[in-house]
Design an enzyme around this catalytic site. Sequence first.
Site, PDB file in Angstrom:
ATOM      1  N   TRP A  43     -77.389  10.155  17.170  1.00  0.00           N
ATOM      2  CA  TRP A  43     -78.619  10.933  17.370  1.00  0.00           C
ATOM      3  C   TRP A  43     -79.758  10.031  17.831  1.00  0.00           C
ATOM      4  CZ3 TRP A  43     -79.601  14.762  12.738  1.00  0.00           C
ATOM      5  CH2 TRP A  43     -78.434  15.512  12.511  1.00  0.00           C
TER       6      TRP A  43
HETATM    7 FE1  SF4 Z   1     -77.181   6.867  15.195  1.00  0.00          FE
HETATM    8 FE2  SF4 Z   1     -77.923   5.280  13.167  1.00  0.00          FE
HETATM    9 FE3  SF4 Z   1     -79.050   7.705  13.438  1.00  0.00          FE
HETATM   10 FE4  SF4 Z   1     -76.490   7.446  12.682  1.00  0.00          FE
HETATM   11  S1  SF4 Z   1     -78.325   6.789  11.531  1.00  0.00           S
HETATM   12  S2  SF4 Z   1     -77.265   8.892  14.205  1.00  0.00           S
HETATM   13  S3  SF4 Z   1     -75.801   5.672  13.896  1.00  0.00           S
HETATM   14  S4  SF4 Z   1     -79.222   5.962  14.866  1.00  0.00           S
END
Ligand code: SF4
Length: 154
Positions: A43
């Site tokens: 995300w």
């Molecule tokens: Fe991507 Fe890190 Fe967010 Fe998970 S927590 S969606 S790996 S940015």
Amino acid sequence: MPTFVYMTRCDGCGHCVDICPSDIMHIDTTYRRAYNIEPNMCWECYSCVKACPQNAIDARGYADFAPLGHSVRVLREEDKGTVSWKIKFRDGREKDFVSPIRTTPWGSIKSPQDYTMPSRDDAKSQDLAHEPEALNIGGKLPALTPDRLKVGVV
Ligand code: SF4
Ligand code: SF4
């Protein structure tokens, strides 16, 4: 820009695994280090980057708009209460951004199951589930009413 883990910095604490809303940060069962199992599903919320106590997670740009040579480094400094981002461009320019670390205590935010179940009538409201309470703003959401719109735009 999805994330990746520097395996030599990671100590396998699992904070990134717990916080990832896309459930794509996993601990490798052999090396006991975290890795992003599916960068395409990231995300790009960077919750994992900000949660990592070892500064072991970085963001990596897709090659089509972030050519080789750039870097995005994050530094979490709990004693200062800040998260700093250092963006390095391919031509050597650098930009620094500093943000405060959110200080809401872990586990203090209500879970969805702690709210009253929405009724069928709630589907007719423009508010999303748990709004406005979950936004912590009190009262109703500030919204445009037809009398505040320009004439002819309704
Ligand atoms: Fe991507 Fe890190 Fe967010 Fe998970 S927590 S969606 S790996 S940015
Ligand atoms: Fe490794 Fe950081 Fe994830 Fe902990 S939060 S498992 S140190 S990448």
